[in-house]
Write a protein that holds these residues in place. Structure first.
Motif, short mmCIF file in Angstrom:
data_model
loop_
_atom_site.label_atom_id
_atom_site.label_comp_id
_atom_site.label_asym_id
_atom_site.label_seq_id
_atom_site.Cartn_x
_atom_site.Cartn_y
_atom_site.Cartn_z
N LEU A 105 0.81 -1.22 0.00
CA LEU A 105 0.00 0.00 0.00
C LEU A 105 0.84 1.26 0.00
O LEU A 105 0.62 2.18 -0.79
CB LEU A 105 -0.92 0.00 1.23
N VAL A 106 1.83 1.33 0.89
CA VAL A 106 2.57 2.58 1.06
C VAL A 106 3.39 2.91 -0.18
O VAL A 106 3.34 4.03 -0.69
CB VAL A 106 3.47 2.51 2.31
N TYR A 157 1.12 3.76 -3.26
CA TYR A 157 -0.06 4.57 -2.93
C TYR A 157 -0.46 5.53 -4.03
O TYR A 157 -1.63 5.73 -4.29
CB TYR A 157 0.20 5.33 -1.63
N TYR A 158 0.51 6.16 -4.68
CA TYR A 158 0.19 7.15 -5.69
C TYR A 158 0.43 6.66 -7.11
O TYR A 158 0.06 7.31 -8.05
CB TYR A 158 1.02 8.41 -5.48
N ALA A 163 -9.04 6.74 -1.18
CA ALA A 163 -9.84 6.42 0.00
C ALA A 163 -10.56 5.09 -0.19
O ALA A 163 -10.66 4.28 0.74
CB ALA A 163 -10.84 7.54 0.26
N ILE A 204 -9.56 11.33 6.43
CA ILE A 204 -8.38 11.31 5.58
C ILE A 204 -7.91 12.72 5.19
O ILE A 204 -6.75 12.93 4.83
CB ILE A 204 -8.67 10.46 4.30
N GLU A 259 -1.21 10.83 5.01
CA GLU A 259 -2.58 10.51 4.58
C GLU A 259 -2.93 9.07 5.00
O GLU A 259 -4.01 8.80 5.51
CB GLU A 259 -2.67 10.68 3.06
N ILE A 260 -1.97 8.16 4.79
CA ILE A 260 -2.20 6.77 5.18
C ILE A 260 -2.27 6.64 6.69
O ILE A 260 -3.14 5.95 7.24
CB ILE A 260 -1.10 5.86 4.60
N MET A 294 -5.59 5.23 8.54
CA MET A 294 -5.50 3.90 9.13
C MET A 294 -5.79 3.86 10.63
O MET A 294 -6.13 2.80 11.17
CB MET A 294 -4.11 3.30 8.89
#
Lengths: 399, 316
Positions: A42-43, A46-47, B88, B161, B269-270, B274
């Motif tokens: 995910l990290v 992410y973008y 999201a 978020i 953001e994560i 989370m």
């Protein structure tokens, strides 16, 4: 981020539970499941789905994620009922060092123990800060062991800030209880050439020190600090492997009194002259009951040439009188109670001057991102008793 | 005496400002105040811009247009809003819906959470309250950059978020402006980069759930974001049991058992997104989730002050 270390206060440590052993009763409607590969990443991804890479970790990009803080300490602090902050620390350091000169103790052997001793020193510390009052109490214990040296230390300190927080007073008491292994010069060993380690005797050396300091911010440009210490040492204060030759040609192990009182008094002032210059000055007077009096004066003027490049010329003058027990080679007589020929205790003065240059460009030294800072110091040291040396040191910070 | 060997006269400059309904504190490390203030103003302007884009208090905001046309028609939005919604929804998938931007669809006519509450609704009533919460009913149309909510009455919001997104965007702008080190702290959801003026890493305290003003622990970080979610700010006690203001979107019942969840991640953001879902999922499912995701770490404190952590956090 492979491991994050959490340093714990004992009270909290007992309550810590790892995921695997935790089976709290919960009915949240959510079950544990195995994540898919794109979810695990995910990290880093992410973008990337829509090509927007700009914001992730501030534009560093996902490929750099592995370089970011693999290890960091999470320290637990604990406030008591009076909202005073308690901090505990426990660390074990291992230090590897090599020293060429101690090889001269044993002229016959290519000694293995002394030229690469490993020191292990665990320490334990506790501090309590009352943020409202601006006071801090701290206690610490430490121990260290070397081939020829064992040390156990304790300290307690108290500091208080002035009402406007511009001044701070600190009082500290320290003690070191040491055991020194009596490694004698080889020709003075009774067991002949075979003695190694286990046969040496040992002696105690205890140090008690009290120090007081006061620092004050006078204004935006000037900070000053006063330092005063009182150090009492008892026990075996000679270095067992130092030789002394008497006027009759005989050789002896140096012999010094078993008590020494030292008093250093210091003053430090830093003046910030505009954005580019800092004038750092330091003066210290020292006296002890072995007859050594000394003065140290030091000035360093770091000049910021650009925000990323600075030059700091420095000069230090030092002068001391000889200890009562010092005499050069073949001057001591059998009538002397104490004798020593170590030139560290002779009368001398020294000059040390040089300059350091420091680069810390934002894009890295020589454009190398990983090399964030490079500092080169050169100094020329002269002592009026036959000693000149040039000292070059390089300090680099690698990210 | 501080800064004994450092030559630079770098200093940290701070400014606090109410933005997005929260107290933001922006810290930048720089050579002088005028420079630092100018940079901080840039960051504040950027956060205000994001606030206008995401707010639900302005009828004209794109968020409210989407909500007004729920079940009726798609709404064309800025690419920025579209991307944020897409990210999201990805977090919703990973958390099995514990994170959900349609959380605002909860039926408040039947039950409003407040401190005077004395009883919980029964299970079926509770479930009916959250029937409209479902991230799968957010329809994204990549071709014309539009968003539509499938059911009438559905609402989206960026409460879970938006702060992290704003912090991350402000940081990105400051980096572009040449700010080498700083912190953007959005009411406790913060992101750090570079080092303090004296060269050492930033020290981040994690609030003690029992003393919200005081840290129970602290960590040294750089280029890391930390976010904490907890029920110690808003909760209600019913029959001696503490219930959080956070509602589990699956059951419709308030969350219980966990005092606080802290997430450490390179991305704010994560981290922000989370923290709350872990509180909702509970200790076992929450830790199982974070343990599997690379570059994420998590510290949970339960109601009995027990600490649970992901495997990448060790007590030494």
């Amino acid at each position: 981020m492979k491991k994050i270390f959490l340093t714990a206060a004992m009270a909290f440590a007992l309550l810590h539970t790892q995921a695997q052993t935790a089976t709290p009763k919960e009915n949240t409607g959510f079950e544990s499941r195995k994540l898919k590969l794109d979810e695990i990443n995910l990290v880093s991804s992410y973008y990337t789905q829509n090509g927007n890479n700009a914001a992730v970790t501030g534009g560093i990009g996902s490929q750099k994620l592995n370089d970011i803080a693999n290890v960091f300490d999470v320290k637990l602090s604990k406030y008591d009922s009076k909202s005073r902050k308690h901090t505990f620390g426990l660390e074990v350091g291992i230090d590897h060092y090599t020293s060429a000169s101690s090889d001269m103790i044993d002229l016959h052997a290519n000694s293995s123990a002394s030229h690469a001793d490993t020191r292990i020193y665990p320490s334990l510390s506790w501090s309590m800060e009352n943020e409202k009052k601006g006071t801090t109490w701290a206690l610490g214990l430490s121990s260290s062991s070397e081939f020829d040296y064992q040390s156990f230390g304790g300290n307690v300190s108290f500091s208080a800030k002035t009402k406007d927080r511009s001044g701070e007073f600190t009082a500290k008491l320290q003690t070191y209880l040491d055991q020194v292994k009596l490694v004698q010069p080889i020709e003075l060993r009774t067991g002949g050439l075979t003695g190694h380690g286990e046969n040496y005797g040992s002696a105690a050396r205890n140090t008690f020190a009290g120090s007081l300091s006061y620092s004050q911010i006078i204004n935006q440009n000037l900070q000053i600090m006063f330092l005063a210490d009182l150090v009492q040492q008892n026990g075996y204060l000679s270095l067992p492997f130092h030789r002394v030759y008497f006027n009759d040609g005989s050789v002896h192990q140096e012999n010094l009194p078993d008590s020494r009182l030292k008093i250093p008094l210091g003053f430090r002032a830093n003046y910030f002259l505009g954005d580019r210059f800092i004038i750092r000055t330091y003066y210290r007077f020292y006296t002890d009951n072995w007859g050594v009096n000394s003065h140290t004066a030091d000035i360093e003027v770091p000049i910021k040439v650009t925000p990323f490049f600075s030059i700091s010329p420095f000069y230090r003058y030092y002068t001391q009188s000889a200890a009562k027990y010092f005499a050069p080679y073949q001057v001591h007589t059998a009538a002397d109670q104490y004798y020593n020929s170590n030139y560290d205790l002779a009368k001398f003065n020294s000059n040390f001057y040089g300059a350091g240059i420091r680069f810390a460009p934002p894009k890295g030294v020589f454009g190398l991102q990983h090399l964030s800072m490079l500092e080169l110091r050169y100094g020329h040291y002269t002592k009026n008793i036959n000693m000149n040396s040039d000292i070059v040191s390089l300090n680099i910070k690698y990210k | 005496m501080p800064t004994d060997s450092a030559i630079t006269t770098l200093q940290a400059f701070k400014k606090a400002e109410k933005l997005m309904g929260n107290r933001f504190e922006i810290t930048v490390v720089g050579p002088d105040q005028a420079w630092a203030e100018a940079k901080i103003e840039f960051a504040i302007a950027e956060i205000r811009r994001i606030e206008r884009l995401l707010t639900t208090f302005d009828e004209q905001s794109q968020t409210n247009q989407i909500n007004a046309l729920a079940g009726i028609a798609p709404v064309k939005v800025n690419r920025e809003v579209f991307d944020l919604v897409q990210r999201a929804l990805r977090i919703s998938t990973i958390t099995d819906g514990a994170f959900d931007i349609t959380y605002g669809s909860i039926d408040k006519r039947l039950w409003n959470f407040d401190r005077q509450m004395t009883a919980l609704p029964d299970e079926s009533t509770a479930r009916s309250l959250v029937r409209l919460i479902n991230y799968k009913n957010v329809i994204l149309n990549e071709a014309d950059c539009s968003i539509m909510l499938r059911e009438k009455g559905m609402r989206i919001g960026f409460g879970g978020i938006g702060k992290g997104y704003a912090a991350e965007m402000a940081k990105a702008l400051l980096l572009k402006e040449g700010v080498k080190s700083g912190i953007v702290n959005a009411s406790g959801d913060l992101t750090t980069w570079g080092n303090q003026a004296n060269g050492s890493p930033w020290t981040i305290g994690i609030a003690n759930p029992d003393h919200r003003e005081l840290p129970f622990s602290y960590l040294n970080v750089t280029d890391m974001a930390v976010a904490t979610s907890g029920n110690y700010e808003k909760f209600v006690q019913i029959n001696g049991k503490k219930y959080s203001h956070t509602i589990n979107p699956k059951t419709g019942l308030p969350v219980t058992g966990i005092k606080s969840v802290t997430i450490i991640s390179p991305n704010a953001e994560i981290a922000d997104a989370m923290a709350t879902p872990v509180t909702i999922m509970g200790i076992v499912a929450g830790l199982n989730l974070i343990n599997q995701i690379k570059h994420l770490a998590c510290i949970i404190i339960d109601d009995d002050n027990r600490i649970y952590t992901t495997k990448n956090i060790n007590i030494q």
